[in-house]
Design a protein around this motif. Sequence first.
Motif, PDB file in Angstrom:
ATOM      1  N   GLN A  47       2.435   8.873   6.601  1.00  0.00           N
ATOM      2  CA  GLN A  47       1.828   7.971   5.619  1.00  0.00           C
ATOM      3  C   GLN A  47       2.409   6.569   5.742  1.00  0.00           C
ATOM      4  O   GLN A  47       1.687   5.579   5.686  1.00  0.00           O
ATOM      5  CB  GLN A  47       2.059   8.506   4.208  1.00  0.00           C
ATOM      6  CG  GLN A  47       1.416   7.638   3.119  1.00  0.00           C
ATOM      7  CD  GLN A  47       1.725   8.142   1.724  1.00  0.00           C
ATOM      8  OE1 GLN A  47       2.592   8.985   1.546  1.00  0.00           O
ATOM      9  NE2 GLN A  47       1.038   7.629   0.744  1.00  0.00           N
ATOM     10  N   ASN A  48       3.756   6.470   5.909  1.00  0.00           N
ATOM     11  CA  ASN A  48       4.400   5.159   6.021  1.00  0.00           C
ATOM     12  C   ASN A  48       3.980   4.419   7.282  1.00  0.00           C
ATOM     13  O   ASN A  48       4.016   3.193   7.335  1.00  0.00           O
ATOM     14  CB  ASN A  48       5.921   5.316   6.004  1.00  0.00           C
ATOM     15  CG  ASN A  48       6.456   5.629   4.613  1.00  0.00           C
ATOM     16  OD1 ASN A  48       5.788   5.337   3.618  1.00  0.00           O
ATOM     17  ND2 ASN A  48       7.626   6.216   4.542  1.00  0.00           N
ATOM     18  N   GLN A  49       3.582   5.169   8.325  1.00  0.00           N
ATOM     19  CA  GLN A  49       3.176   4.542   9.581  1.00  0.00           C
ATOM     20  C   GLN A  49       1.694   4.172   9.592  1.00  0.00           C
ATOM     21  O   GLN A  49       1.227   3.573  10.559  1.00  0.00           O
ATOM     22  CB  GLN A  49       3.483   5.496  10.743  1.00  0.00           C
ATOM     23  CG  GLN A  49       4.978   5.664  11.000  1.00  0.00           C
ATOM     24  CD  GLN A  49       5.261   6.637  12.119  1.00  0.00           C
ATOM     25  OE1 GLN A  49       4.377   7.364  12.564  1.00  0.00           O
ATOM     26  NE2 GLN A  49       6.504   6.665  12.594  1.00  0.00           N
ATOM     27  N   GLU A  50       0.993   4.502   8.522  1.00  0.00           N
ATOM     28  CA  GLU A  50      -0.423   4.138   8.442  1.00  0.00           C
ATOM     29  C   GLU A  50      -0.568   2.612   8.450  1.00  0.00           C
ATOM     30  O   GLU A  50       0.201   1.895   7.814  1.00  0.00           O
ATOM     31  CB  GLU A  50      -1.040   4.703   7.162  1.00  0.00           C
ATOM     32  CG  GLU A  50      -2.501   4.331   6.962  1.00  0.00           C
ATOM     33  CD  GLU A  50      -3.018   4.746   5.602  1.00  0.00           C
ATOM     34  OE1 GLU A  50      -4.140   4.347   5.256  1.00  0.00           O
ATOM     35  OE2 GLU A  50      -2.297   5.448   4.877  1.00  0.00           O
ATOM     36  N   ILE A  51      -1.527   2.122   9.208  1.00  0.00           N
ATOM     37  CA  ILE A  51      -1.749   0.680   9.312  1.00  0.00           C
ATOM     38  C   ILE A  51      -2.692   0.210   8.211  1.00  0.00           C
ATOM     39  O   ILE A  51      -3.810   0.724   8.070  1.00  0.00           O
ATOM     40  CB  ILE A  51      -2.330   0.301  10.690  1.00  0.00           C
ATOM     41  CG1 ILE A  51      -1.376   0.734  11.800  1.00  0.00           C
ATOM     42  CG2 ILE A  51      -2.577  -1.208  10.760  1.00  0.00           C
ATOM     43  CD1 ILE A  51      -0.024   0.060  11.756  1.00  0.00           C
ATOM     44  N   LEU A  52      -2.217  -0.747   7.418  1.00  0.00           N
ATOM     45  CA  LEU A  52      -3.045  -1.357   6.380  1.00  0.00           C
ATOM     46  C   LEU A  52      -3.641  -2.656   6.915  1.00  0.00           C
ATOM     47  O   LEU A  52      -2.989  -3.385   7.658  1.00  0.00           O
ATOM     48  CB  LEU A  52      -2.209  -1.654   5.134  1.00  0.00           C
ATOM     49  CG  LEU A  52      -1.623  -0.473   4.374  1.00  0.00           C
ATOM     50  CD1 LEU A  52      -0.685  -0.969   3.284  1.00  0.00           C
ATOM     51  CD2 LEU A  52      -2.721   0.385   3.772  1.00  0.00           C
ATOM     52  N   THR A  53      -4.869  -2.932   6.543  1.00  0.00           N
ATOM     53  CA  THR A  53      -5.510  -4.202   6.871  1.00  0.00           C
ATOM     54  C   THR A  53      -5.676  -4.972   5.566  1.00  0.00           C
ATOM     55  O   THR A  53      -6.556  -4.665   4.758  1.00  0.00           O
ATOM     56  CB  THR A  53      -6.875  -3.983   7.545  1.00  0.00           C
ATOM     57  OG1 THR A  53      -6.698  -3.186   8.723  1.00  0.00           O
ATOM     58  CG2 THR A  53      -7.499  -5.324   7.937  1.00  0.00           C
ATOM     59  N   ILE A  68      -0.449  -4.344   8.914  1.00  0.00           N
ATOM     60  CA  ILE A  68       0.959  -4.013   8.761  1.00  0.00           C
ATOM     61  C   ILE A  68       1.092  -2.560   8.330  1.00  0.00           C
ATOM     62  O   ILE A  68       0.187  -2.005   7.707  1.00  0.00           O
ATOM     63  CB  ILE A  68       1.624  -4.956   7.728  1.00  0.00           C
ATOM     64  CG1 ILE A  68       3.135  -4.832   7.761  1.00  0.00           C
ATOM     65  CG2 ILE A  68       1.080  -4.709   6.326  1.00  0.00           C
ATOM     66  CD1 ILE A  68       3.841  -5.912   6.944  1.00  0.00           C
ATOM     67  N   MET A  69       2.225  -1.917   8.679  1.00  0.00           N
ATOM     68  CA  MET A  69       2.424  -0.523   8.310  1.00  0.00           C
ATOM     69  C   MET A  69       2.656  -0.384   6.806  1.00  0.00           C
ATOM     70  O   MET A  69       3.318  -1.232   6.193  1.00  0.00           O
ATOM     71  CB  MET A  69       3.601   0.074   9.075  1.00  0.00           C
ATOM     72  CG  MET A  69       3.305   0.344  10.543  1.00  0.00           C
ATOM     73  SD  MET A  69       4.488   1.481  11.311  1.00  0.00           S
ATOM     74  CE  MET A  69       5.984   0.523  11.158  1.00  0.00           C
TER      75      MET A  69
END
Length: 272
Positions: A47-53, A68-69
């Motif tokens: 979950q922490n490594q998921e990339i947010l746009t 960013i992650m």
Amino acid sequence: DDEVDVAVETETLAELKAIAKQMTAALKVLHARIKTMEAASPSKTIQNQEILTLNITIPDKQSVTIRIMRGSTVAKLKQRIIDECFPALKKPKELKIEFQGVPGENMKGLNFYKVTNETRIVAQIAGRGGGKRAKVVPINQFDVLAANDSDAPVVQETLNSLTIAWTAEHWEVFLSRNGETGFTVQSLTEMKLSMKTGAPSVKMSNLLGFVWQFQAIKAMCERLELVVRYVRARFVLNYECFSNQAVFNTLIDQVIGGKKAAAALSAIQGEP
């Protein structure tokens, strides 16, 4: 008998308090273990490594998109925004950021603010909007910024005209300019009206709104800023073809090996 009953009740109450204290301490230890296990769990890591746009709104500027992650800190997000939009800033603390109106603290993670791709985020230089204003790039009004050969003609012309402090005669020559880069009777009248009130800095800011050269320079800066953000964004997109940094490093090593081999072959062929 009453005294005996009171003694028993008092002893029982003390025992219950001691037990409650022990249970509270045990629950704290258990809660800490649960938090540790959650942080170390594979699902949490993924979950922490998921990339947010994230779409960041910046007052007086166009919005910028940052990838960013999810597990990143607010400070890391600030640094990314600084790299994209405020290269003159030095540290994340010089930028303030809000998530849905809630101020973000540097050391806290994006997860703390429940940041998603839809979160409304606003970033601006610390000090703007009240209180002490931030001085991003201090400019001494008595300093001279010399023009470079690589500067655009309009930049060279403007900088060369400001190498000395103006007198009233200089202002008269400046305001009397005609043509596309000069002033009309109407623009001069509007300029005068715009300077009725305010500090000198405000008055000059209003005046520069009528100066063609200054507006041209601003347009160039905005275009270059857009180009810089675009190039960075495209490189981030292009990097996604690699599954991880190790794969990218392998490619770099291959290129280094090819260059070394080419240099060695060139040296051999150059021998008599």
